[in-house]
Design an enzyme around this catalytic site. Structure first.
Site, PDB file in Angstrom:
ATOM      1  N   GLY A  94       0.956  -0.978   0.013  1.00 55.85           N
ATOM      2  CA  GLY A  94       0.218   0.386  -0.672  1.00 55.85           C
ATOM      3  C   GLY A  94       0.714   1.673   0.098  1.00 55.85           C
ATOM      4  N   GLY A 143       0.324  -5.479   1.069  1.00 54.21           N
ATOM      5  CA  GLY A 143       0.201  -5.567   0.105  1.00 54.21           C
ATOM      6  C   GLY A 143      -0.615  -6.233  -1.345  1.00 54.21           C
ATOM      7  N   GLU A 166       5.553  -5.177   8.844  1.00 49.49           N
ATOM      8  CA  GLU A 166       4.599  -4.163   9.411  1.00 49.49           C
ATOM      9  C   GLU A 166       4.660  -3.084  10.460  1.00 49.49           C
ATOM     10  OE1 GLU A 166       2.411  -5.712   5.939  1.00 49.49           O
ATOM     11  OE2 GLU A 166       3.305  -6.911   7.350  1.00 49.49           O
ATOM     12  N   ASP A 174      -1.539  -7.200   7.501  1.00 45.66           N
ATOM     13  CA  ASP A 174      -2.906  -7.560   6.739  1.00 45.66           C
ATOM     14  C   ASP A 174      -2.382  -8.111   5.406  1.00 45.66           C
ATOM     15  OD1 ASP A 174      -2.018  -5.386   5.412  1.00 45.66           O
ATOM     16  OD2 ASP A 174      -3.131  -4.248   6.360  1.00 45.66           O
TER      17      ASP A 174
END
Length: 373
Positions: A94, A143, A166, A174
């Site tokens: 992302g 992502g 992360e 995620d």
């Protein structure tokens, strides 16, 4: 290797997707940084933001969702192929600066809606009614893993670099990353999310993030052969491609599993660090140092989320849990501080709040992990 963005059409010279036109080709206009085209029964999608290593924007996620939705219902599409433009990588994840803007400008709801859109796309790819083949080269993070590693046929190169770093920015894995890490052999998943380490294409196959390796210079040859596999089920396509194009490289993580499993099977973070400190060899010391450099709150969230995902082994549940964890972490100071230190100011010196593992509100973390969707 042909320049990225070129796809060899069988029986023809190499031409770009944009140049390819035929009666069977239904090329979509470029709205953002996504290009989609048809080559016979193949649906071809390329991420085209190479200057940012194809980092995902909201517009890109919207259009990817539109394309996948349309082709799922199109009986003339037999397979979808997804790749990234540029030499640097498939997708860096992302757009981190957009994430920073959201948490510092009180736009949490807007960004949670974007994450929800992204997670739904990850689930769509995972359950797609037709084979989805992903070609991963270079860097694949966050992502990017959500797009690549939930597909039914996942191809990478030996030298590709995967990561879910992360915890280094005050966040937690995620895009179904906790589900993938929970499925990894032994306790490699805990090791990777807590240390925020990168791993190779060979490691990705060992972990279950990819199905096979193909040398990058053979990507175009492989793409050229795909029409021979149209209308076949994904397992048969994967088996055929591996026979024709498969490569081999040893996984360093597989070799390191004995000490990783011994340390990261401990019941909690304190126990993991205690075991690493007692091992006395360089790799264990480096792992302990990497963990201690990351956000204590994020570490607790990541460890709990991976272990919960392993227990359930259900992608949608993992995605729902990850969204709850994202909401929790977005309202804490570590996320903005981590992005500042790693991406904006790049001083690599974040000031975590709290700064110590024994100061983390583990009860609050446990409540977020266990909360019903």
């Amino acid at each position: 290797m042909l320049p990225s963005g070129r796809f060899r059409i069988r029986g023809a010279s190499a031409i770009s997707w944009q140049q390819h036109r035929s009666r069977n080709d239904r090329t979509r206009p470029i709205k953002t940084f996504i290009h989609s085209a048809r080559n016979g029964s193949l649906g071809l999608i390329e991420l085209r933001r190479p200057a940012a290593i194809n980092a995902l924007t909201r517009g890109m996620l919207v259009e990817l969702t539109e394309v996948f939705t349309a082709w799922a219902q199109d009986p003339t599409v037999s397979m979808v192929v997804l790749r990234g433009a540029g030499e640097r990588g498939f997708c860096a994840g992302g757009d981190i600066k957009d994430f920073h803007a959201a948490v510092t400008e009180s736009e949490h709801a807007r960004f949670l809606e974007l994450l929800s859109l992204e997670f739904d796309l990850n689930e769509t790819i995972s359950s797609y009614p037709k084979p989805v083949l992903t070609l991963v080269h270079g860097l694949c993070m966050g992502g990017g893993i959500g797009l690549a590693s939930h597909a039914s046929i996942r191809i990478t190169t030996p030298e590709a670099r995967f990561a879910m770093p992360e915890t280094r920015i005050g966040y937690s894995p995620d895009v179904g990353g906790t589900h993938l890490m929970g499925r990894a052999p032994g306790h490699l998943g805990e090791y990777l999310v807590l240390t925020a380490s990168t791993f190779s294409g060979a490691d990705a196959v060992e972990l279950g993030f990819a199905d096979m390796m193909v040398e990058s210079e053979r990507f175009e040859e492989l793409a050229d052969a795909l029409e021979d596999f149209e209308a076949m089920p994904a397992p048969e396509i994967a088996a055929g491609l591996e026979v024709l194009f498969g490569s081999f490289a040893a996984s360093g993580l597989a070799a390191a599993r004995p000490w990783i499993d011994a340390a990261f099977s401990a019941p909690d973070l304190a126990g993991i660090l205690e075991r690493l400190d007692a091992m006395g060899h360089r790799a264990a010391a480096e792992a302990a140092a990497a963990i201690r450099a990351n956000s204590p709150t994020s570490l607790e969230c990541a460890l709990a989320a991976v272990r919960a995902a392993r227990a359930e082994d259900h992608l949608r549940s993992a995605l729902d849990r990850e969204l709850r964890v994202a909401d929790y972490l977005m309202h804490r100071p570590d996320l903005a501080e981590g992005i500042r230190a790693q991406v904006i100011d790049k001083d690599r010196n974040p000031a975590w709040t709290p700064a110590r593992l024994d100061e983390v509100d583990t009860a609050a973390v446990a409540a977020v992990i266990a909360e019903a969707p």
